[in-house]
Design an enzyme around this catalytic site. Structure first.
Site, mmCIF file in Angstrom:
data_model
loop_
_atom_site.group_PDB
_atom_site.id
_atom_site.type_symbol
_atom_site.label_atom_id
_atom_site.label_comp_id
_atom_site.label_asym_id
_atom_site.label_seq_id
_atom_site.Cartn_x
_atom_site.Cartn_y
_atom_site.Cartn_z
ATOM 1 N N PRO A 150 0.828 -1.211 0.000
ATOM 2 C CA PRO A 150 0.000 0.000 0.000
ATOM 3 C C PRO A 150 0.859 1.256 0.000
ATOM 4 C CG PRO A 150 0.098 -0.919 2.212
ATOM 5 C CD PRO A 150 0.793 -1.910 1.309
ATOM 6 N N ASP A 151 0.263 2.349 -0.460
ATOM 7 C CA ASP A 151 0.979 3.620 -0.563
ATOM 8 C C ASP A 151 0.885 4.388 0.757
ATOM 9 O OD1 ASP A 151 2.349 5.785 -1.648
ATOM 10 O OD2 ASP A 151 0.521 6.704 -2.434
ATOM 11 N N ILE A 152 1.530 3.834 1.795
ATOM 12 C CA ILE A 152 1.555 4.483 3.108
ATOM 13 C C ILE A 152 2.999 4.570 3.617
ATOM 14 C CG2 ILE A 152 -0.819 3.921 3.776
ATOM 15 C CD1 ILE A 152 0.274 1.505 5.307
#
Length: 315
Positions: A85-87
């Site tokens: 995920p883009d975190i």
């Protein structure tokens, strides 16, 4: 995955010695972004998440010879190709490794998506690393806490950073760079977080005063009016500098209009990886359904093409 649809714009290039680039040193490459902006007034950038996608960006040509001027190393696409995920799950070392792979086989200047930049002390070293390998610019966003992709908008909590603290981070980054060629842009998330135009303008002025080379204004709205309003107001600032726009959602607006309204860099931030996923998924499903790969032949490159598309230096 390279399909005939994705590579169609490269047909002319494939008739040449495909996917080879002129030699490029880090110092020479780093300087080209600022030079292109000064000469043309604007730069068109496309995301690249691998050496192969970088080569596609480098060699793609529109029907009238249009081409991309720069590469965008996206946090979202770098995370996506790793299945994460883009975190900020992909650390800077891994991100820099992707950049290295792209820079090794391309000659276009690169703009780096630096997420929040981390702590000022960490951003200091990120700038030094990026500048050393030949990256031309870094964009950091004025958010804090667990990163949420901006395209979620207010569907996820988007916590803005303190203006003074973020300004200090920008100043720390500018102090770390060695050359005048490297650029640092402040990414404004006020519109994304629902704080509106006035907050975006207040932050833009503060970050420009802190030494940012420009700002990136971001919006998830399909209606471009808030972007147009920002560009109009920014053009009147006494400390106006460069502006970056990313028309992912308001993509009905031509680049030409954005530039006429004051944009200097237009980034197409994630389209190549978004094109690759459905193509790969479709081929995988076809093989499962038919128990063979014959039905995919019309959708994919031939074996000969995949073997010969990259210059191996032996011809």
């Amino acid at each position: 995955m390279l399909t005939r649809a994705v590579t169609g714009v490269l047909a002319t290039a494939q008739r040449r010695t495909f996917l080879s680039v002129p030699p490029m040193t880090p110092d020479k490459r780093r300087a080209t972004l600022k030079k292109k902006i000064q000469e043309k007034g604007f730069v068109r950038a496309m995301e690249a998440h691998s050496g192969l996608s970088g080569l596609i960006v480098e060699h793609a040509r529109g029907e009238n010879g249009e081409k991309f001027d720069a590469l965008w190393s996206s946090s979202l696409t770098s995370s996506t190709i790793m299945g994460k995920p883009d975190i900020e799950t992909v650390d800077t070392t891994s991100r820099v490794r992707i950049c290295d792979e792209i820079l090794e086989v391309t000659s276009l200047p690169m703009i780096y998506d630096g997420d929040t930049g981390g702590l000022p002390e960490i951003f200091h070293f990120t700038v030094k690393t990026l500048e050393r390998i030949g990256v031309s610019a870094c964009i950091i966003e004025d958010k804090t806490g667990l990163k949420q992709n901006s395209l979620f908008g207010v569907d996820r909590k988007q916590q803005l950073a303190d203006i003074d603290e973020f300004s200090a981070k920008i100043a720390r980054g500018k102090a770390a760079q060695v050359t005048d060629d490297f650029l640092i842009f402040a990414r404004l998330e006020a519109l994304i977080a629902g704080y509106g135009h006035d907050e975006a303008m207040k932050r833009a002025e503060a970050y420009l005063d802190a030494g940012a080379d420009g700002v990136m204004i971001h919006s998830k709205n399909k209606d471009p009016e808030e972007i147009f309003r920002f560009l109009e107001a920014h053009n009147k600032l006494p400390n106006r500098k460069m502006v970056v726009v990313v028309p992912t959602t308001y993509n009905t607006v031509p680049e030409k209009e954005l530039v006429e309204r004051g944009a200097n860099i237009v980034i197409h931030a994630n389209q190549l990886v978004r094109a690759a996923y459905p193509a790969m998924n479709d081929v995988a499903k076809s093989i499962l359904t038919n128990g063979r790969s014959k039905e995919t032949d019309s959708k994919i490159l031939s074996v000969k093409d995949i073997l010969t598309m990259i210059d191996d230096g032996t011809r």
